[in-house]
Design an enzyme around this catalytic site. Structure first.
Site, short mmCIF file in Angstrom:
data_model
loop_
_atom_site.label_atom_id
_atom_site.label_comp_id
_atom_site.label_asym_id
_atom_site.label_seq_id
_atom_site.Cartn_x
_atom_site.Cartn_y
_atom_site.Cartn_z
CG HIS A 117 4.37 -0.01 -4.15
ND1 HIS A 117 5.50 -0.51 -3.55
CD2 HIS A 117 4.14 1.18 -3.57
CE1 HIS A 117 5.93 0.35 -2.64
NE2 HIS A 117 5.13 1.40 -2.64
CG ASP A 194 0.14 -4.75 -2.97
OD1 ASP A 194 -0.34 -4.39 -1.88
OD2 ASP A 194 1.08 -4.15 -3.52
CD GLN A 197 -2.32 2.68 -1.07
OE1 GLN A 197 -3.24 3.23 -0.48
NE2 GLN A 197 -1.06 2.96 -0.81
CE LYS A 220 0.96 1.50 2.35
NZ LYS A 220 1.69 2.72 1.98
CB CYS A 371 7.20 3.18 -4.56
SG CYS A 371 8.26 3.93 -3.35
N1 PMP Z 1 1.95 -1.99 -2.37
C1 PMP Z 1 1.21 -0.89 -2.54
C2 PMP Z 1 0.10 -0.89 -3.55
C3 PMP Z 1 1.45 0.23 -1.75
O1 PMP Z 1 0.73 1.34 -1.92
C4 PMP Z 1 2.49 0.19 -0.78
C5 PMP Z 1 2.80 1.40 0.09
N2 PMP Z 1 2.97 2.60 -0.59
C6 PMP Z 1 3.22 -0.99 -0.64
C7 PMP Z 1 2.92 -2.06 -1.45
C8 PMP Z 1 4.31 -1.11 0.37
O2 PMP Z 1 3.80 -1.01 1.66
P1 PMP Z 1 4.77 -0.90 2.91
O3 PMP Z 1 5.70 0.23 2.63
O4 PMP Z 1 3.86 -0.63 4.05
O5 PMP Z 1 5.49 -2.21 3.02
#
Ligand code: PMP
Length: 413
Positions: A117, A194, A197, A220, A371
């Site tokens: 991401h 990270d 997910q 999430k 993203c």
């Molecule tokens: N890393 C991963 C793998 C994600 O899926 C996400 C959220 N889509 C993020 C980071 C960023 O999370 P947040 O927007 O809650 O900071």
């Protein structure tokens, strides 16, 4: 698991029952979490850590109890190792800044993967720019899993940190983080996982994984927006400088200089989101009551069912479409599934068109690069259609998605 705990799900969108398949972006909230926020502001709201008065002491206790609940949930050795953040992105930026200040010098390397991401790419790129360091990328195999042989070759005395998604937010693949951590540790390299997910979908134990850092987002995981955590092993956190100054992160301030507070407060400048942390604690207990293993098994079944039904749809509509490309089909996945549909001539049906029609039919999916632009570039498509599950989703909803896709394909092809 009780779907009726989630009031938002009981509604119609464009005259159709809502099917919410955008849980990887954010989950919906159970009534107990909504009530917890209301209870906080109705009965005990006061700024924490600084008050001698009753409400401040109650609020402080709630915030710290939540830290303990979350520390237990992720298997941390001590609640001191759990730092509250605004979310995964802030956790990764904190780490990139603090770790970068302490340990990164010109020519050093940081390793991420090709399926990250942007939140696990850009902070490291910024750090590399600041320190004249180099970002290395673990490539993907043809089946879209990480190329671990290439990863081993990337590890060198220059490698200072590996930061890797536990579960891909596009592919849903569960990465072999235990193996990645073991290989990094053999080179004395710390690893950040990270968990944005993974923590919503799988049991996580940071001590069993032996990761050095772990980040995730409350929103999430059935909790409110604006709260997340950065876990770090105590011996690492003790070596890192603070990220921001001000508020409770100090021990003493004078014109001559400032000394810093102990863990975890050293990293929590300013008024923390103590209502958010409290509500996250309630959400974590809700997940534990449902049973995290039970949630994982339920969502795994939904993914298998969705893959099977998408394949059946491709077979049924074989005169209108040439194929449905399910990315990383059959791999070990959690929560997330991405696909694209190709017309009879083999041209991609644009995911944006399908997503728009699905919305008209009450089905909320996400389309685009999610993203993770480098991964989408690698897939050589403008984007994917992503469905992502929460504990409240059902196979009946997958059937509604399939029926809606059928309608959408008939309109578009
Ligand atoms: N890393 C991963 C793998 C994600 O899926 C996400 C959220 N889509 C993020 C980071 C960023 O999370 P947040 O927007 O809650 O900071």
């Amino acid at each position: 698991m009780n779907r009726s705990d989630f009031p938002i799900l009981n509604q119609q969108v464009h005259g159709k029952p809502l099917v919410y398949f955008d849980n990887a972006a954010t989950s919906q909230k159970p009534q107990c979490v909504i009530d917890a926020i209301s209870e906080a502001y109705s009965t005990w709201n006061a700024n924490i850590h600084r008050g001698t008065h009753h409400l401040s002491q109650v609020a402080t206790a709630k915030h710290e109890e939540a830290r303990t609940i979350l520390a237990n949930m992720i298997g941390a050795k001590s609640s001191k190792e759990v730092l509250f953040t605004r979310g995964t992105t802030e956790g990764l930026n904190m780490l990139a800044f603090s770790f970068g200040e302490a340990f990164i010098r010109s020519g050093d390397e940081i390793t991420v993967s090709a399926m990250e991401h942007h939140s696990n790419i850009v902070p490291w790129q910024m750090l590399c720019q600041r320190k004249n360091a180099v970002l290395r990328v673990i490539p993907l195999r043809d089946d879209l899993t990480l190329d671990l042989a290439a990863y081993e070759h990337l590890l060198s005395p220059r490698t200072k940190l590996v930061s890797i998604a536990h579960v891909s937010n596009v592919l849903g693949i569960i990465n072999p983080v235990e193996e990645i951590i073991r290989l990094a540790h053999a080179h004395n390299v710390p690893v950040c996982v990270d968990g944005a997910q993974s923590a919503p979908h799988l049991p996580v134990n940071v001590q069993a994984l032996d990761c050095d850092f772990f980040v995730c987002s409350g929103h999430k995981m059935y909790a409110p927006t604006g709260i997340g955590l950065l876990y770090g092993k105590e011996q690492w956190l003790n070596q890192l400088p603070p990220y921001q100054g001000g508020g409770e992160m100090i021990q003493h301030v004078s014109w001559e200089g400032t000394t810093y507070n102990e863990l975890p407060y050293r990293f929590e400048a300013g008024t923390p989101d103590y209502v958010g942390s409290y509500a996250w604690g309630v959400a974590a207990q809700y997940m534990q009551q449902c049973g995290i293993e039970t949630i994982a098994a339920h969502e795994k079944q939904l993914i298998a069912y969705a893959e099977q039904q998408l394949n059946a749809l491709a077979a049924e509509l074989s005169s209108q479409i040439s194929r449905i490309a399910i990315y990383a089909a059959g791999q070990k996945k959690a929560g997330v599934l991405s696909f694209n549909i190709y017309d009879a001539a083999g041209n991609l049906i644009h995911p944006f068109d399908l997503g728009t029609l699905l919305d008209q039919l009450g089905v909320a999916v996400r389309i685009g690069h999610h993203c993770a632009e480098p991964l989408i570039t690698h897939l050589q498509v403008p984007g994917t259609i992503r469905i992502s599950f929460g504990l409240y989703n059902t196979t009946d909803e997958v059937d509604l998605l399939i029926a809606a896709l059928k309608r959408a394909i008939q309109i578009l092809v």
